[in-house]
Design a protein around this motif. Structure first.
Motif, PDB file in Angstrom:
ATOM      1  N   GLU A  25       0.807  -1.230   0.000  1.00 15.95           N
ATOM      2  CA  GLU A  25       0.000   0.000   0.000  1.00 15.95           C
ATOM      3  C   GLU A  25       0.831   1.266   0.000  1.00 15.95           C
ATOM      4  OE1 GLU A  25      -2.244  -3.315   1.995  1.00 15.95           O
ATOM      5  OE2 GLU A  25      -0.283  -2.392   2.307  1.00 15.95           O
ATOM      6  N   GLY A  26       2.119   1.183   0.350  1.00 13.38           N
ATOM      7  CA  GLY A  26       2.907   2.400   0.402  1.00 13.38           C
ATOM      8  C   GLY A  26       4.154   2.264   1.242  1.00 13.38           C
ATOM      9  N   HIS A  27       4.533   3.366   1.849  1.00  9.20           N
ATOM     10  CA  HIS A  27       5.852   3.499   2.468  1.00  9.20           C
ATOM     11  C   HIS A  27       5.735   4.431   3.665  1.00  9.20           C
ATOM     12  CE1 HIS A  27      10.077   5.296   2.389  1.00  9.20           C
ATOM     13  NE2 HIS A  27      10.316   4.011   2.490  1.00  9.20           N
ATOM     14  N   VAL A  28       6.491   4.148   4.722  1.00  8.14           N
ATOM     15  CA  VAL A  28       6.475   4.978   5.927  1.00  8.14           C
ATOM     16  C   VAL A  28       7.907   5.267   6.368  1.00  8.14           C
ATOM     17  CG1 VAL A  28       6.100   4.861   8.437  1.00  8.14           C
ATOM     18  CG2 VAL A  28       4.215   4.397   6.887  1.00  8.14           C
ATOM     19  N   GLN A  29       8.151   6.520   6.712  1.00  8.18           N
ATOM     20  CA  GLN A  29       9.395   6.911   7.374  1.00  8.18           C
ATOM     21  C   GLN A  29       9.059   7.775   8.586  1.00  8.18           C
ATOM     22  OE1 GLN A  29      11.398   8.899   4.068  1.00  8.18           O
ATOM     23  NE2 GLN A  29      12.902   7.243   3.973  1.00  8.18           N
ATOM     24  N   VAL A  30       9.789   7.571   9.669  1.00 13.53           N
ATOM     25  CA  VAL A  30       9.739   8.482  10.805  1.00 13.53           C
ATOM     26  C   VAL A  30      11.009   9.324  10.750  1.00 13.53           C
ATOM     27  CG1 VAL A  30       9.721   8.732  13.314  1.00 13.53           C
ATOM     28  CG2 VAL A  30       8.342   6.940  12.229  1.00 13.53           C
ATOM     29  N   TRP A  31      10.825  10.606  10.465  1.00 11.21           N
ATOM     30  CA  TRP A  31      11.933  11.562  10.433  1.00 11.21           C
ATOM     31  C   TRP A  31      12.025  12.281  11.779  1.00 11.21           C
ATOM     32  CZ3 TRP A  31      15.412  12.874   6.533  1.00 11.21           C
ATOM     33  CH2 TRP A  31      15.183  12.315   5.277  1.00 11.21           C
ATOM     34  N   VAL A  32      13.239  12.628  12.165  1.00 10.34           N
ATOM     35  CA  VAL A  32      13.452  13.405  13.383  1.00 10.34           C
ATOM     36  C   VAL A  32      14.338  14.589  13.048  1.00 10.34           C
ATOM     37  CG1 VAL A  32      14.330  13.405  15.743  1.00 10.34           C
ATOM     38  CG2 VAL A  32      13.239  11.346  14.823  1.00 10.34           C
TER      39      VAL A  32
END
Length: 222
Positions: A102-109
Motif C-alpha cells: 500500500e505504500g511506504h512509511v518513514q519516521v523523520w526526526v
C-alpha cells in the motif's frame, strides 16, 4: 479527524512480544510474524530503546504507530540514518522505515533548534511555527524534492491527543520522488526533537490503499 477524512478508527494498543528485541535484526520479516495482529490486520509498533538511532542516543523520547501486519521493516540507508552524527545531529534523519504493497512509511526526526533559531527545547509544535511554516521547512524530506505549501498541500489540521499537539497534512506532490507523490504527514515536538511521520504512496497505491494509509497516520504518537 485527519485531513478531510472520516472519524479516526481507534485501533487497540497491543502488547509488545515477550522478547522486547524481537524486531531488532528482523528486517525483511513481515511485522505480523513478529507482532500479534489485531482484528483489522494491524500491529502496534513500539521500538525498543536500543532499536533506532535517536532512541539509542537518548535524544528521542519515544514514538509508536500502527502498521499493516503484511508490511516489513526496511533497512534505512546509512546516509539518512543519523547513526554517524548522534547525539548531536544538525540535520533531520530517518529513525525507522517500513514498506508494503500500500505504500511506504518513514519516521523523520529533526533537532528543534534547526527550526527555532536556538530557542530552548521543550516547545510544542504550535510554539515552534504555524502549519504552513512547518511543512515548508520539513516537506522536502517527505517528497524527496520540493513541496509547495500552496499547491501541493491538500488539507491541514491541528489536533490534540493525550495533551500533545500534532500538525497533520494531506499532500499531493507531482514532482516528488517516484512512489511518494501522495501522502499523509503528522508532526509533533517533544523534548529536543520534532518527529515527523511521512506516509507516502504512488497514485496506484493511493487509489487502492488510502484508508490503510490514513489509519497509519492517525495512529502516530510522539
Amino acid at each position: 479527524l485527519l485531513l478531510g477524512g472520516g472519524a479516526a478508527l481507534a485501533l487497540p494498543r497491543l502488547a509488545r512480544p515477550r522478547d522486547a528485541d524481537a524486531l531488532v535484526g528482523a528486517k525483511g520479516t513481515t511485522l505480523g510474524e513478529v507482532l500479534t495482529p489485531d482484528a483489522n490486520g494491524f500491529v502496534h509498533f513500539v521500538p525498543d530503546k536500543r532499536e533506532t538511532p535517536g532512541l539509542r542516543a537518548g535524544v528521542v523520547e519515544f514514538y509508536e504507530l500502527d502498521l499493516p501486519a503484511t508490511w516489513k521493516q526496511l533497512q534505512v540507508a546509512n546516509i539518512l540514518s543519523g547513526s554517524y552524527c548522534q547525539p548531536q545531529c544538525g540535520e533531520p534523519w530517518v529513525e525507522v522505515e517500513f514498506g508494503g504493497k500500500e505504500g511506504h512509511v518513514q519516521v523523520w526526526v529533526s533537532p528543534q533548534d534547526k527550526l527555532t533559531n536556538g530557542a530552548p527545547p521543550g516547545l510544542r509544535i504550535d510554539e515552534i511555527g504555524d502549519t504552513r511554516g512547518i511543512i515548508t521547512s520539513l516537506g522536502p524530506y517527505v517528497t524527496g524534492n520540493t513541496l509547495d505549501p500552496d499547491d501541493e498541500v491538500m488539507a491541514t489540521a491541528e489536533t490534540t491527543r493525550d495533551g500533545q499537539t500534532y500538525y497533520e497534512y494531506e499532500i499531493f506532490s507531482p514532482y516528488a520522488k517516484p512512489g511518494q507523490e501522495r501522502g499523509f504527514v503528522s508532526v509533533a515536538a517533544r523534548g529536543e526533537c520534532v518527529c515527523l511521520l511521512a506516509v507516502t504512496a504512488s497514485d496506484d497505491q493511493w487509489s487502492n490503499g488510502e484508508d490503510k494509509l490514513r489509519k497509519i497516520a492517525e495512529s502516530f504518537v510522539a
